[in-house]
Write a protein that holds these residues in place. Structure first.
Motif, PDB file in Angstrom:
ATOM      1  N   UNK A  26       0.818  -1.214   0.000  1.00  0.00           N
ATOM      2  CA  UNK A  26       0.000   0.000   0.000  1.00  0.00           C
ATOM      3  C   UNK A  26       0.847   1.257   0.000  1.00  0.00           C
ATOM      4  N   UNK A  27       2.079   1.162   0.431  1.00  0.00           N
ATOM      5  CA  UNK A  27       2.908   2.372   0.513  1.00  0.00           C
ATOM      6  C   UNK A  27       3.346   2.866  -0.848  1.00  0.00           C
ATOM      7  N   UNK A  28       3.262   2.024  -1.872  1.00  0.00           N
ATOM      8  CA  UNK A  28       3.791   2.435  -3.158  1.00  0.00           C
ATOM      9  C   UNK A  28       2.826   3.201  -4.012  1.00  0.00           C
ATOM     10  N   UNK A  29       1.549   3.214  -3.703  1.00  0.00           N
ATOM     11  CA  UNK A  29       0.553   3.828  -4.579  1.00  0.00           C
ATOM     12  C   UNK A  29       0.277   5.237  -4.134  1.00  0.00           C
ATOM     13  N   UNK A  30       0.457   6.194  -5.052  1.00  0.00           N
ATOM     14  CA  UNK A  30       0.222   7.598  -4.727  1.00  0.00           C
ATOM     15  C   UNK A  30      -0.926   8.180  -5.528  1.00  0.00           C
ATOM     16  N   UNK A  31      -1.398   7.495  -6.598  1.00  0.00           N
ATOM     17  CA  UNK A  31      -2.464   8.034  -7.442  1.00  0.00           C
ATOM     18  C   UNK A  31      -3.792   7.932  -6.709  1.00  0.00           C
ATOM     19  N   UNK A  32      -4.556   9.026  -6.763  1.00  0.00           N
ATOM     20  CA  UNK A  32      -5.869   9.023  -6.126  1.00  0.00           C
ATOM     21  C   UNK A  32      -6.802   8.100  -6.882  1.00  0.00           C
ATOM     22  N   UNK A  33      -7.595   7.292  -6.175  1.00  0.00           N
ATOM     23  CA  UNK A  33      -8.571   6.451  -6.883  1.00  0.00           C
ATOM     24  C   UNK A  33      -9.761   7.288  -7.336  1.00  0.00           C
ATOM     25  N   UNK A  34     -10.479   6.790  -8.336  1.00  0.00           N
ATOM     26  CA  UNK A  34     -11.702   7.454  -8.769  1.00  0.00           C
ATOM     27  C   UNK A  34     -12.746   7.343  -7.665  1.00  0.00           C
ATOM     28  N   UNK A  35     -13.511   8.400  -7.496  1.00  0.00           N
ATOM     29  CA  UNK A  35     -14.503   8.459  -6.431  1.00  0.00           C
ATOM     30  C   UNK A  35     -15.858   8.012  -6.960  1.00  0.00           C
ATOM     31  N   UNK A  36     -16.427   6.947  -6.403  1.00  0.00           N
ATOM     32  CA  UNK A  36     -17.783   6.557  -6.826  1.00  0.00           C
ATOM     33  C   UNK A  36     -18.767   7.668  -6.478  1.00  0.00           C
ATOM     34  N   UNK A  37     -19.449   8.183  -7.468  1.00  0.00           N
ATOM     35  CA  UNK A  37     -20.346   9.325  -7.268  1.00  0.00           C
ATOM     36  C   UNK A  37     -21.398   9.270  -8.357  1.00  0.00           C
ATOM     37  N   UNK A  38     -22.636   8.904  -7.988  1.00  0.00           N
ATOM     38  CA  UNK A  38     -23.697   8.821  -8.984  1.00  0.00           C
ATOM     39  C   UNK A  38     -25.045   8.984  -8.299  1.00  0.00           C
ATOM     40  N   UNK A  39     -26.053   9.168  -9.118  1.00  0.00           N
ATOM     41  CA  UNK A  39     -27.412   9.312  -8.616  1.00  0.00           C
ATOM     42  C   UNK A  39     -28.048   7.929  -8.475  1.00  0.00           C
ATOM     43  N   UNK A  40     -28.549   7.662  -7.281  1.00  0.00           N
ATOM     44  CA  UNK A  40     -29.313   6.426  -7.103  1.00  0.00           C
ATOM     45  C   UNK A  40     -30.765   6.618  -7.521  1.00  0.00           C
ATOM     46  N   UNK A  41     -31.271   7.835  -7.361  1.00  0.00           N
ATOM     47  CA  UNK A  41     -32.632   8.168  -7.782  1.00  0.00           C
ATOM     48  C   UNK A  41     -32.585   9.510  -8.490  1.00  0.00           C
ATOM     49  N   UNK A  42     -33.235   9.617  -9.653  1.00  0.00           N
ATOM     50  CA  UNK A  42     -33.303  10.873 -10.379  1.00  0.00           C
ATOM     51  C   UNK A  42     -34.763  11.288 -10.523  1.00  0.00           C
ATOM     52  N   UNK A  43     -35.022  12.587 -10.627  1.00  0.00           N
ATOM     53  CA  UNK A  43     -36.405  13.051 -10.696  1.00  0.00           C
ATOM     54  C   UNK A  43     -37.096  12.590 -11.975  1.00  0.00           C
TER      55      UNK A  43
END
Length: 1429
Positions: A26-43
């Protein structure tokens, strides 16, 4: 216990090591992971009611520490809801309206809404848009009015309300709710249709609008009924379908109501295709309206409602448009990128109508610019990334059917991120002497020298550049290592740029060079576009062009280059011109061309003009029409048909066709013309029985083109009938020659039917081999290329446009080239193929040239030919015979063959007969599985995977395989471990093998007829260690903990010290556990030792998966009194599902197919099965598979060469009466069974219960090997292994019978019958004896004796008992479903005579004592083996 403790400790040590390695990783990884971000319900779209509450749902998901903040937009603007008491956001992000406000002049809530979710320091995403509509006050645009309807007719009561309120409208009759039915239908407009009116329909009708906050009712209207007067009324529409658009997947109602007398019939058409009610999607309602459910795109089109009556027809049309909401074909993907890079977000959508796409970044619309560009229709390109470009990008697609969105995240990486924490070595210094070696208006070429300190070879370079005044920097990389120049393209003219160069070596990016500022040249140096370019076509093959001098330029114009392209598919060509005008010649007629001009001065070519398109003039056609045909209609008219001239010869739009015709040889012509698209013409008013000539030419606005050749046709003498086919020709005559036949005929006697020609058919023996068509004028024809001395059948038929008439037949024999033979040979008839076995088919036939008794008295013979029905196999085999049948042998099993026969007499030979087909029966595979490979399973060194391919000669459908494996390649077949594989799978896993051991593998294939031969042995050696592969190093230094090094770099001395200490502690604990287990084991009671010894001695050579783990050892002689008390009726259901398959490994083995045993063809035809439940990834364990041969002197182990019976069912038997017995045996015993009945013992076999082999009827027979020693005599106690029976009839059905009261009950723990004694009633072990089962209780079925080798040894007449060995193995406490075994009579073999002679011999007490002592010694040996470390 010792082994279990050791395994647990090793598992703990492995987990500790893996967790330590993971922390380092784990110490070798410096790149930020993608952040899960989405709509579960939309109008979603909402229809709200004024004064009521409303809700627009929205909820977002993210893994961020802080939850997403949700805001709302209305009509594209953020809403301020801080002090709004009526509207507020719920905790989940939804927008709630406590009460909706809506009035004529104030509509604050109606509009388009969108929710925006934001995570600080990460970005924002926007949802799809949703429309909030507010239901208005109910208003009636039209109301029902009083009406009168005739009985049986239709009527429509009008009621038009607001479009959004139609779903809330309903009807009442006499103030009672009106339910829709097959006659009553409410239309989409709200109107009510009453079809097939009756007197009960009279009353007061009104429509109401409810459930929208306020209700409103229309005026009431009286509907009266009157009887039908009977007067004809033409059909007319009361309601017609109207154009409508619907979303795919929804339903639509197309109204159509018509009135008239008699009542019109209504039908629908889509385009020109009639529609029928079918598959539940189309339904006619209320007599005529069309309801379509679950709409698809194919349902779109023009619908026509046709009302047909006896006195007229009316039609109405309407367009149905199907809309498809947008759908993503390709969604944008998350992207990692570095600053200065160029990226592209891809987005591909579909829908109808075509969706529009826009891009949003962090909730704000992306405006196209020099750095944000829309490419390839919908993709977003971002040039020269900067840190502020990070965030969420969304692709929003919208059409009239809906809208969707999809987001992707962009993360800008710092240089050097994603690798180790620090550089592994020095990076290059800055490149030197960066100069612009070539500067143009739109590109700059840079060169430089390598860095002073490269720190490595094969350097690559990146050039960063930016436009002065902007912060965005773009990058271009060199194409190959060592290259020190690059050309920057697509720059702006007269613009300043800033360049810097960076070198890269294996350690990373180095220092940047000093910035170099360079300005591109102004573009005024080259000429601008030539203004006023004009192109005019004056002739069909030329275009005149002219242009003016460019307004901008630096110096004198030297030349102009004119580019032109044939837009119908040519490449661009060019021509140099000195002046400002040019006439282009040699062009194609009536063809569109595009032209552009580029001016050249001393600096080079300038800017091109825009394309100018012009079409050359049309001309008269240069080619005649094609495929002119004439068709005589009657005595006064001829129909002409043709095709247009080829496209290249039309030279313009065809405006019409000119037809010229003349009578006979006259020169005077008559002309007719047609329209441009009409490709036929009926010429009438002609004279009877007259020949006319016709020619056709195409016409354009420029004139008439060349005409076709003259084509002639003759009108009929009288008007003939073509409503029926012609009669039979009145006569047919044939005149045979050597290689041809002259055919002549006369027309049908009935001359009133049109004859358009004649069809001649001919062939040897059949008239359908060849067909020729001739003109109706022709009266004779010569059939050429025939065989001499052949009998031909000829048929003649007259035909017209309606079809062919009745044929007339004639036959003729062509003349011989030598001596003629008056009697031709006819082929055999009635050929039949009867399948007898897997390799034999009997072919029979009849010969019509023989007398009725079919006796052959001359020297004729027949030739039978056959071949397989495989297209690739064209090999034909033949055989001659003098009888009317032939036995074809040596065929391939399970193969379709085709047979035909011909007869030969002297020099004359018939044609081949019609074919007959037959498929040979299946038989056992004749070849072994091929391409057997064994590989180790990844990360599981004790597990191997066996792969193979099916046998090349399967001889039937493969139903399973059996895998044999052993550590001794020279071991007897019965000493190999077997693994069954069910079905046609070609891979199998075997686990829990011994490490560092060489195993040998063989495979047998099974089909419905039995087992095939074994494959050649394939060897595989398991790995030496079960740990991960060790790091390469010197021998002796490898430890389980050394299998990897920390990812952070090389381990230090302290790290090695921790590992050594850990190993030492683990080894000490293992030693303590092993010593403790050893001491515990030594204290095992003698009772337990005897149970273990009995278990080991009872386990045969063949052991199946889980055998040693799940089978508790029987206690042999000790507690047999308890065994008597356990009932047998507690067995599970008749066919329990088991996951284990215990099969005894004894000297009896599943007989290989290559043992040379004969099989019975009648029994082979029985359907065989190889059924079982086996997991998809079936495995087996080796624990205890290699059981030692027991020292107990039991019949099977003491006499390996004795006759053995397969553990699988056997049906190729020599006796005529076979008894099927299925006993619930769980004891690992081997015994001889005798059932006394009527003085003649009958044989019974109780066999191993098999879960994988419920019933297998194979062609395997009992192996017979000579015995070198007499078998021990059987006793009555040996009958104890058959407590219950289950009969199997020949069809494979099972009939269970319960144990009789006289029979003793048994537990599943029967002892081995070693001390078989004839006087068992006086023996201390008499409790194991069982009364004999009466012979009458044993069903049997007849089976013919087979010509096989001797099976089981037997002496004396057939009335002697059948000596049968049985082998069984099971588990304590449960009974497995037994397997049916066909037990054969033992044939006469001298080796078993002693066994039968010793039946009456006695077993002395001192011999029993000796055997007990021997058994005690055996248990001691087994105890020593078990406790050995």
């Amino acid at each position: 216990m010792a082994e279990r403790g050791a395994v647990g400790l090793l598992s703990l040590l492995c987990l500790t090591f893996l967790s330590t390695a993971a922390k380092h990783a784990d110490k070798g990884s410096a790149a930020l992971p993608f952040s899960p971000f989405w709509f579960t319900v939309e109008p979603q779209d909402v229809l709200a009611v004024r004064g009521n509450s409303a809700l627009l749902n929205c909820s977002a998901h993210s893994d961020a520490a802080t939850p997403a903040r949700v805001e709302w937009k209305k009509d594209g603007t953020f809403m301020s809801l801080v002090s709004d008491e009526r509207r507020h956001i719920l905790p989940d992000g939804s927008l709630f309206f406590t009460h909706v406000v809506h009035s004529k002049h104030n509509k604050p809530d109606e509009g388009t809404y969108q929710c925006v979710a934001t995570i600080d320091n990460l970005g924002s995403i926007s949802s799809r848009t949703a429309r909030l509509a507010v239901a208005g006050m109910p208003r009636f645009a039209s109301q029902p009015s009083p009406a009168t309807v005739r009985l049986g007719d239709s009527q429509v009561m009008a009621c038009e309300v607001n479009a959004d309120l139609v779903p809330f409208a309903r009807w009442e009759k006499d103030r009672q709710p009106l339910e829709p039915s097959g006659r009553l239908l409410q239309l989409p407009s709200g109107a009510l249709v009453i079809s097939n009116a009756s007197e009960a329909d009279a009353g007061l009708y009104r429509c109401l609008v409810e459930n929208v906050g306020s209700s409103k009712a229309s005026d009431e209207a009286q509907l009266q009924t009157t009887p039908e007067t009977g007067e004809d009324r033409k059909p007319e529409f009361l309601v017609q379908p109207v154009p409508v658009a619907k979303v795919a997947g929804s339903s639509v109602l197309l109204p159509c109501v018509a009135t008239g007398y008699p009542a019109p019939h209504i039908r629908w058409m889509l385009g020109d295709k009639p529609l029928e009610e079918s598959d539940g999607r189309l339904e006619l309602l209320a007599g005529g309206s069309l309801q379509i459910y679950n709409l698809t795109e194919e349902d779109g089109g023009v619908y026509t409602c046709v009302a047909e009556g006896s006195n007229g027809t009316v039609e109405a049309q309407a367009q149905l448009t199907i809309q498809v909401p947008p759908q993503f074909v390709k969604r944008p993907a998350n992207i990692y990128a570095h600053e200065s890079m160029d990226i592209v977000f891809e987005c591909e959508v579909s829908g109808s109508p075509a969706p529009t796409v826009k891009w949003v970044k962090n909730g704000d619309a992306v405006i196209p610019s020099d750095y944000f560009k829309i490419i390839k229709e919908h993709n977003l390109q971002v040039l020269g990334l900067v840190k502020s470009d990070e965030g969420f990008y969304q692709c929003l697609a919208e059409n009239s059917a809906g809208n969707i969105q999809s987001s992707a995240q962009l993360i800008i990486l710092d240089h050097g991120s994603g690798g180790a924490a620090g550089p592994a070595g020095p990076t290059p210094s800055a490149p030197r002497d960066v100069v612009a070696s070539l500067v143009s208006t739109r590109f700059i070429k840079l060169t430089w020298r390598p860095p002073a300190e490269p720190h490595g070879d094969d350097l690559t370079y990146s050039v960063f550049y930016s436009q002065e005044g902007t912060s965005r920097e773009r990058v271009v990389n060199t194409s190959r290592p060592g290259e020190m120049q690059v050309t920057i393209q697509n720059l702006m003219p007269d613009t300043k740029y800033r360049f810097r160069v960076v070198a890269h070596n294996s350690n990373g990016q180095g220092e940047s060079s000093t910035a170099l500022k360079v300005a591109t040249q102004a573009e005024v140096q080259v000429p601008g576009p030539a203004p006023n370019l004009q192109a005019v076509s004056y002739t069909p093959t030329s275009v005149a062009l002219s242009w003016d001098k460019p307004l901008t330029g630096n110096g004198e114009i030297l030349t102009y280059k004119l580019y032109y392209t044939d837009k119908s598919g040519g490449n661009e060509q060019d021509v140099d011109i000195d002046g400002q005008s040019y006439t282009m010649t040699g062009l194609k007629k009536n063809t569109e061309y595009s032209f552009r001009v580029v001016a050249n001065n001393k600096h080079g070519p300038g800017v091109s003009t825009e394309d100018v398109t012009v079409r050359t003039l049309s001309d008269v056609p240069s080619a005649p029409p094609q495929n002119l045909t004439l068709e005589v209609q009657n005595s006064k008219s001829i129909m002409l048909r043709w095709q247009p001239p080829p496209l290249s010869g039309q030279n313009g739009e065809i405006t019409g066709y000119k037809i010229r015709y003349r009578k006979g040889p006259r020169r005077s012509e008559t002309a007719e013309t047609t329209g441009g698209t009409q490709l036929f013409k009926l010429i009438d008013g002609l004279e009877r029985g007259t020949e006319y000539s016709f020619r056709v030419s195409a016409v354009t606005v420029n004139g008439t083109g060349p005409a076709t050749e003259w084509t002639t046709a003759e009108t009929f003498e009288s008007d003939l009938d073509e409503s029926r086919v012609p009669d039979q020709p009145s006569s047919l005559h044939v005149r045979p020659l050597v290689n041809s036949i002259v055919v002549s005929w006369t027309p049908p006697e009935n001359q009133d039917i049109v004859v358009r020609g004649y069809t001649i058919g001919y062939g040897i023996g059949s008239p359908h081999a060849q067909t020729i068509k001739v003109d109706y004028k022709q009266r004779y024809y010569t059939i050429e290329n025939l065989d001499p001395s052949s009998h031909y059948v000829i048929t003649l038929k007259a035909f017209n446009n309606l079809g062919e008439g009745i044929p007339v037949y004639e036959s003729a024999i062509t003349r011989p080239q030598s001596v003629p033979d008056p009697t031709p040979m006819m082929p055999p008839v009635g050929v039949q193929a009867s399948v007898l076995s897997h390799d034999t088919i009997k072919v029979t036939w009849a010969d019509n040239s023989l007398p009725k008794n079919q006796k052959i008295t001359d020297n004729r013979y027949y030739t039978v030919r056959w071949k397989t029905n495989i297209p690739a196999n064209t090999k034909v085999k033949m055989a001659n015979t003098t009888s009317l049948n032939h036995m074809v042998t040596g065929l391939k099993p399970n193969t379709l063959y085709e047979f035909s026969v011909m007869v030969t007499k002297g020099r004359r030979t018939s044609t081949w007969s019609m074919t007959a087909q037959g498929t040979t029966f299946e038989t056992i595979p004749s070849s072994s599985p091929k391409d057997v490979t064994v590989v180790s399973k990844e990360n599981k060194p004790r597990t191997i995977i066996v792969n193979w391919q099916p046998p090349s000669e399967a001889n039937g459908k493969i139903t399973g395989y059996i895998i044999y494996y052993s550590t001794d390649v020279n071991a007897e077949v019965h000493d190999w471990v077997i693994e069954p594989v069910v079905g046609n799978r070609l891979t199998h896993q075997i686990q829990e093998l011994t490490l560092d051991t060489t195993y040998y593998f063989k495979i047998q294939a099974r089909n419905s007829k039995g087992m095939g031969p074994m494959s050649e042995a394939v060897h595989f050696r398991t790995p030496k260690t079960s740990n991960l592969p060790p790091k390469p190093g010197p021998p002796g230094n490898q430890h389980p903990q050394d299998s990897g090094t920390p990812l952070g770099g090389g381990g230090g001395d302290s790290y090695m010290l921790v590992i050594v200490i850990t190993i030492a502690v683990g080894a000490f604990i293992i030693i303590v556990v092993v010593v403790g287990a050893f001491l515990c084991t030594r204290r095992t009671t003698s009772h337990q030792k005897k149970k273990r010894a009995a278990s080991k001695s009872s386990n045969g050579s063949h052991k199946y998966k889980g055998n040693s783990k799940d089978l508790k050892p029987p206690d042999l002689w000790i507690h047999h009194e308890r065994l008597e008390l356990k009932p047998m009726d507690k067995s599970p259901e008749p066919n329990p599902v088991m996951t284990e398959t215990p099969i005894p490994r004894t000297s009896q083995d599943i007989t290989p197919a290559d043992s040379g045993l004969e099989s019975n063809p009648h029994l082979q035809q029985r359907r065989n099965s190889y059924r079982g439940l086996e997991s998809e990834d079936s495995m087996s364990t080796l624990a205890g598979r290699r059981g030692m041969r027991p020292k107990m002197m039991m019949p099977f182990d003491a006499q390996p060469p004795q006759p053995v019976i397969s553990a699988h069912p056997i049906h190729s038997l020599d006796n005529h009466h076979h008894h099927y017995h299925m006993g619930s045996l769980a004891s690992p015993t081997r015994s001889y069974l005798y059932h006394q009945g009527g003085g003649h013992p009958r044989s019974h076999a109780c066999v191993t219960p098999l879960s994988h082999l419920d019933r297998v009827d194979s062609t395997e027979s009992v192996r017979n090997t000579p015995s070198s020693e007499p078998l021990p005599p059987p006793t009555a106690s040996s009958q104890a292994s058959c407590p219950s029976e289950i009969m199997a009839d020949p069809e494979g059905s099972y009939h269970g019978s319960t144990t009789t009261e006289e029979e003793a009950s048994y537990s599943s723990n029967l002892p081995p019958h070693r001390s078989a004694h004839p006087h068992a009633h006086a023996h201390p072990l008499k409790s194991f004896a069982v009364p004999a089962i009466p012979a009458s209780g044993h069903p049997s079925y007849e089976s013919p004796a087979l010509p096989s080798t001797p099976l089981l040894a037997q002496t004396g007449p057939p009335t002697h008992p059948h000596v049968v060995k049985t082998a069984s193995i099971g588990t304590l406490g449960r009974t497995r479903t037994p397997m049916v075994v066909n037990v054969p009579n033992a044939p006469d073999v001298p080796e078993t005579s002693k066994m039968l002679e010793d039946v009456d011999s006695s077993y002395e007490p001192d011999e029993l004592t000796e055997e007990m002592a021997h058994l005690e010694g055996l248990m001691k040996d087994l105890n020593a083996i078990t406790t050995a470390p």
